[in-house]
Structure formats: C-alpha cells, structure tokens
Write an enzyme that holds these catalytic residues in place. Structure first.
Site, PDB file in Angstrom:
ATOM      1  N   HIS B 132     -31.837  27.711 -10.962  1.00  0.00           N
ATOM      2  CA  HIS B 132     -32.351  29.003 -11.218  1.00  0.00           C
ATOM      3  C   HIS B 132     -32.951  30.206 -10.278  1.00  0.00           C
ATOM      4  O   HIS B 132     -34.182  29.101  -9.641  1.00  0.00           O
ATOM      5  CB  HIS B 132     -32.477  29.610 -12.539  1.00  0.00           C
ATOM      6  CG  HIS B 132     -32.480  30.967 -12.432  1.00  0.00           C
ATOM      7  ND1 HIS B 132     -33.201  32.486 -11.913  1.00  0.00           N
ATOM      8  CD2 HIS B 132     -31.393  31.329 -13.695  1.00  0.00           C
ATOM      9  CE1 HIS B 132     -32.815  33.462 -12.404  1.00  0.00           C
ATOM     10  NE2 HIS B 132     -31.876  33.257 -13.327  1.00  0.00           N
ATOM     11  N   ASP B 209     -38.534  23.923 -16.952  1.00  0.00           N
ATOM     12  CA  ASP B 209     -37.460  25.371 -16.561  1.00  0.00           C
ATOM     13  C   ASP B 209     -36.783  25.023 -17.833  1.00  0.00           C
ATOM     14  O   ASP B 209     -35.959  24.233 -18.090  1.00  0.00           O
ATOM     15  CB  ASP B 209     -37.039  26.362 -15.413  1.00  0.00           C
ATOM     16  CG  ASP B 209     -36.069  27.112 -15.483  1.00  0.00           C
ATOM     17  OD1 ASP B 209     -35.629  27.373 -16.908  1.00  0.00           O
ATOM     18  OD2 ASP B 209     -35.954  27.445 -14.825  1.00  0.00           O
ATOM     19  N   GLN B 212     -32.641  27.726 -20.869  1.00  0.00           N
ATOM     20  CA  GLN B 212     -31.231  27.434 -21.581  1.00  0.00           C
ATOM     21  C   GLN B 212     -31.676  25.728 -21.925  1.00  0.00           C
ATOM     22  O   GLN B 212     -30.883  25.220 -22.216  1.00  0.00           O
ATOM     23  CB  GLN B 212     -31.133  26.876 -20.063  1.00  0.00           C
ATOM     24  CG  GLN B 212     -30.606  27.926 -19.523  1.00  0.00           C
ATOM     25  CD  GLN B 212     -29.389  29.002 -20.183  1.00  0.00           C
ATOM     26  OE1 GLN B 212     -28.963  29.649 -20.613  1.00  0.00           O
ATOM     27  NE2 GLN B 212     -29.802  30.502 -19.524  1.00  0.00           N
ATOM     28  N   LYS B 235     -33.760  34.318 -25.050  1.00  0.00           N
ATOM     29  CA  LYS B 235     -32.753  33.667 -25.168  1.00  0.00           C
ATOM     30  C   LYS B 235     -32.651  32.678 -26.496  1.00  0.00           C
ATOM     31  O   LYS B 235     -32.005  31.532 -26.158  1.00  0.00           O
ATOM     32  CB  LYS B 235     -33.130  32.457 -23.600  1.00  0.00           C
ATOM     33  CG  LYS B 235     -32.670  32.973 -22.444  1.00  0.00           C
ATOM     34  CD  LYS B 235     -32.462  32.394 -21.740  1.00  0.00           C
ATOM     35  CE  LYS B 235     -32.287  33.501 -19.919  1.00  0.00           C
ATOM     36  NZ  LYS B 235     -31.483  33.842 -19.767  1.00  0.00           N
ATOM     37  N   CYS B 373     -26.851  34.168 -10.973  1.00  0.00           N
ATOM     38  CA  CYS B 373     -28.599  33.637  -9.677  1.00  0.00           C
ATOM     39  C   CYS B 373     -28.528  32.360  -8.772  1.00  0.00           C
ATOM     40  O   CYS B 373     -29.628  31.670  -9.365  1.00  0.00           O
ATOM     41  CB  CYS B 373     -29.743  33.771 -10.478  1.00  0.00           C
ATOM     42  SG  CYS B 373     -29.444  35.304 -11.360  1.00  0.00           S
TER      43      CYS B 373
END
Lengths: 141, 415
Positions: B132, B209, B212, B235, B373
C-alpha cells in the site's frame, strides 16, 4: 441554443426516464456513440486526472466561440462528459466562464460533481471555465 | 449459472450477528445495503458504539494527568484497552503496544524514528511490489533523507511474492524490511513467518503491515516474532482515528521519539528534556481516548464471537464468492494467489472498473474501485485499477449471489 437552453433540453430528455437503469443506459449509449476527440488530442497535456477515470479535453477558439472535444476511458464518465460538452461547446468564452451548470443536479446525478467523486468531471468543468476565462482575456487584448 | 446447492452459512449464526451491526440494516437507494468494502473499513457492532457513548456520557476526561476521579477512570479504561490489545496479539509486554492514529501513522513512526537512528547512506530498506502507498512513501521519505536505497521484492503474475528474489535481495545492506501480511488489492497472504525467519537470520528487523490481516487471521506476535506490527482500529470493527503499533521493547527503547509534546516527557527544561518510559514516549499529546477504549470493546466483541470461527466463516464466504465469480464469462481475477484472505479483485472484459462500480452502487452494492492506493501494483498488471469485493464474517452467501446478479446486470448494460 444558449447554455441555459441546452441544459433545459437535457433535463427535458431525462424527465422521460422512469428508473435509474434507463437513465444509465442512455448515458452509456451517449458514451459509446460519440467519437468525441481526435486521437491526436488524447495526449498528456490534455489529460485531466480524476482519481479513477481519465478525461481528455481539447479546446479550440474560433470566431469568438470555444469548441470543446473530450473523451474518457470510462464509458459512464464519457457519457457525462459528452453532455457537458454539448452544453458548453460553441458558446462564447464569457458565457462559458460564467456558466452555472445545474443540469447534472437536476437529472439526479449530483454526486458526479461532488468533490468525493473522483471521476474527473468536476475537474473538467473547472478546466472548461478556465479556457473561457483565458480566451476572454485573449479577446480583450 | 447453476447454483443448486442450498445457501448455508458457516457455524456462526450470521443473521443473528448481523443484528449486532446497526448499519447493516440500512437501505441504499431503497434496497438493503450489501456492504462488500470491508477492506476499506469494517462496520461497527453496537458494543463499540455503546462504548463510545458511555465514555462521553459517563467519564470523558483526560488521561494520565488528572488526580480527579473521572481522569482516573478514563486512564484505567484506556490502559485496560491497551492490555486487551496486548493480550489479543499475545505481546510480551503491554508497553509494547503504542496507540497510533492508524496503520499509516504507525509505519511513519517506525520509518522516521528507526530510520533516523539506524539508516545511513547506502543502506537498504526492503519492501514488496504489493505494498500500500502507506508502506512505500514513508520509506521513500526517510531513504531520501538518509541517502538510503529502497529495494522492492517483485511478484509473479498470480500476485505472490517471488521468494527466490527475496532471498537474493536480503543482504547485510538491508537495515529493515517492511512487508504487508495480506495485500489490500489482491488478497494475497504472504509467507510472513518465513520472511521474518530469514531476515532474523541476518539480524534484520521486520515490520509487518497487518492492516488487512488483523481482522482475518489470528496473530500471535511472539510466535511470529515480528519486530514491528501495525494495524488500524477501524479495520477490525473499531472506530476510525485509532490504531496500534506493536514494537519489540528493545527497539522501542532504543528508537528516538517520533513526536514531541505532552505525555511523552519525564522532565522538560529548556536545556534538556528526558523522555517518558514506554509506551508514553511514543504517545505525545492527548490521545484518541474514546477510540482506544472502543477498540478494546471491538476486541472483546470479536473474541466473544471467536477469532477461529470468524476466520472460518470468512474463508467460507470468500471461497463461495470466488467460485461464483469464476463462473462469470469474461471475468478475470487480478491476483490469483494460492493463499488468500478477505479481498477479491477482478475486471470484466474491457469494462472500466469505475463503470462497473457505478452500476453496482446503483444496485446498493458497495465495492471499491480504483488502484486501492497501490499504483505500482496496478502498473505491474498494466491496468488502471480493479473492482474489489472484500468480505467480513457478517457477509452472507446470499449477498454474494446479489453481487453476481449485480455484475451480470452491469455486464448487460456496459458490454
């Protein structure tokens, strides 16, 4: 036709549609039908970057009027673009610079001109008015 | 299209669960909302909303400062949330949990603080081609400042990391690797454990990261042994504006503060300031107190449902969606990784993703369209963007059927 008359005609045309599918099918058809721009003008400097769909805009100043041609890689955007071109193309720089565009709102597509909509339509409209201002200033020199 | 098998959802009572999320009862254009944009943000259960309201109606007060009753109550609730988050990812210490504004903020913190201390000219930072922008740009900024070089692990056509290339790129020059656990655009689940192990063999710290991943995959940070892990509250069914950066105590102690201000200091004179201990050293200013507490409530909620059950339900609905979408003529998946989670990206024939998204929207189906993104990733596939349907455990197979119907209608209109 004036800018206002052009807009009123479009509003009238859209008043016959009873649901969103018909409305969008019409816009899609507009997008598909119109070969809007000469390939030579689909170049980087004519590109108006929306976040998601690309819009190309070319302006020509002839005998006190501005003629626009435009295109987009997304067909719905292209349909919308063709309507805006229909309204503003062939008008005087002064009228274009000061034009109030109300038909998009009136045919229920207001969200396409909102800042959150990144389809380039709003940027295109701004660019068209800039051409209006620029050519008006040129005429006044 | 044949779909003779009965629609059954997983062991979870999805219909009952959906009642916990008031917004899922919303109508859009007069039709029930079908929300398939969970990778952008998840909806909030009543427990989270209630927690926000309770905070502001019962004990709103600033934390870590006041001697008065409300301040102590707010501080306790805020620190309790930190403990819940630490326990949720099995961090060794609560003070390894830094509250941030979100994933982006957490990555910027590490890029800036770690980078300022450890990066020198000619050093390398290793990321991947599916990151991202928020795991690209912070590193570009610090690399530019320090004269360091950003290296990128390439991917294959399926949207999986080329691990042989990773092995080659992983040299002593690399000072930190920052890799996404799950791709937001493609849904690819990366072999994070293997990446961390290989990096650690060369004493290279790894930032994960987890924006997600945190909502889909149970994470045991001690077992993963990542040095840093960042995610966003919104999220994982919490509010926007709050996120978490996990950092190993050792790094957090060694790294300089990111921002200066209140709460992060021990003693301030004009000559010298000494910094507060962890985690407060990295939490300058009044934090998002209600957000932190509500994120704790979100963690409670998903633990109440059961993380394993959530994972299973999501895998089921994603597999079902994948199967149904595969049967649509001219649909092609963008990213077709063997291990995937959450999101499915696709394109149909020559239809622009924006047009498809628009027609789906008119049918009250919320998907994301565009580059997500991840522009370098879109460039790799030579596409302007994709249509992305992303799922949460509250999504049903019936909603997938509506999506398929919606796509078929859009195809008829656009093709």
């Amino acid at each position: 036709m004036t800018i206002k008359e052009q807009q009123d005609t479009i509003i009238e045309e859209f008043s016959f549609f009873t649901d969103w599918t018909e409305k969008y099918e019409y816009i899609i058809q507009l997008g598909k039908d119109l070969p809007l721009i000469d390939e030579q003008y689909k170049k980087e400097e004519n590109l108006i970057r929306g976040c998601q769909s690309k819009v190309w805009l070319h302006a020509e100043h002839k005998e006190g009027k501005i003629y626009f041609t435009a295109d987009s890689d997304a067909v719905i955007t292209k349909g919308l673009v063709s309507m805006v071109v229909r309204v503003l193309s062939g008008q005087s720089p002064n009228d274009i610079a000061g034009a109030a565009i109300y038909f998009v709102d009136a045919i229920g597509l207001k969200n396409h001109l909102s800042l959150t909509r990144s389809n380039g339509l709003l940027s295109m409209l701004k660019q068209m008015k800039m051409y209006g201002v620029a050519f008006r200033n040129l005429e006044m020199r | 299209m044949t779909n003779s098998e009965p629609i059954t959802d997983s062991a979870l009572d999805i219909e009952k669960i959906r009642k916990d999320f008031p917004i899922l009862q919303t109508k859009v254009y007069g039709r029930p909302l079908i929300y398939l944009d969970n990778a952008a943000t998840t909806q909030k259960p009543r427990a989270v909303l209630q927690s926000l309201e309770n905070y502001y109606t019962q004990y709103n007060s600033n934390v870590h400062r006041g001697v008065h009753f409300l301040s102590q109550q707010a501080t306790e609730a805020y620190e309790e949330a930190r403990k819940k988050i630490a326990a949720y990812i099995n961090a060794r210490f609560d003070h390894e949990i830094i509250f941030t504004k979100g994933t982006t903020n957490g990555i910027n913190l590490v890029a800036s603080s770690f980078g300022r201390k450890y990066l020198k000219e000619g050093d390398e930072v290793l990321i991947s081609a599916m990151e991202h922008h928020s795991n690209i740009v912070p590193w570009q900024l610090i690399c530019e400042e320090k004269g360091a070089v950003l290296k990128v692990i390439p991917i294959n056509e399926q949207g999986e990391l080329k691990m042989d290339a990773f092995d080659e790129l992983l040299t002593k020059k690399v000072k930190i690797a920052a890799i996404t656990y799950v791709s937001n655009s493609l849904g690819t689940v990366n072999p994070i454990r293997e990446i961390i192990q290989k990096a650690q063999a060369l004493n290279i710290p790894v930032l994960i990261d987890a924006a997600q991943a945190i909502q889909h995959i149970p994470i045991d940070i001690q077992q993963l042994d990542a040095d840093f892990l960042a995610f966003s509250g919104h999220k994982i069914y919490g509010p926007t504006g709050v996120g978490v950066l996990y950092g190993k105590e050792k790094w957090l102690n060694e790294m300089p503060p990111y921002e200066g201000g209140g709460d992060m200091i021990k003693n301030v004179t004009f000559a010298k300031t000494t910094y507060n201990e962890l985690p407060f050293k990295f939490e300058a200013g009044t934090p998002d107190i209600s957000g932190g507490i509500a994120l704790g409530a979100a963690i409670d909620y998903i633990q109440h449902i059961g993380v394993a059950a959530i994972q299973q339900a999501e895998e089921e609905v994603v597999a079902y969606a994948y199967g149904r979408l595969s049967a649509i003529p001219s649909l092609r998946f963008i990213g077709d990784a063997q291990h995937r989670s959450g999101a499915i990206s696709f394109l149909i024939g020559n239809i622009h993703p924006y047009d498809l998204g628009e027609i789906l929207d008119k049918q009250s189906i919320a998907v994301r369209t565009g580059h997500h993104c991840t522009q370098p990733l879109m460039d790799f596939f030579h596409i302007p963007g994709t249509v992305r349907a992303s799922f949460a455990f509250y999504n049903t197979k019936a909603e997938v059927d509506e999506l398929v119907k919606g796509i078929e209608k859009a195809k008829r209109m656009l093709e």
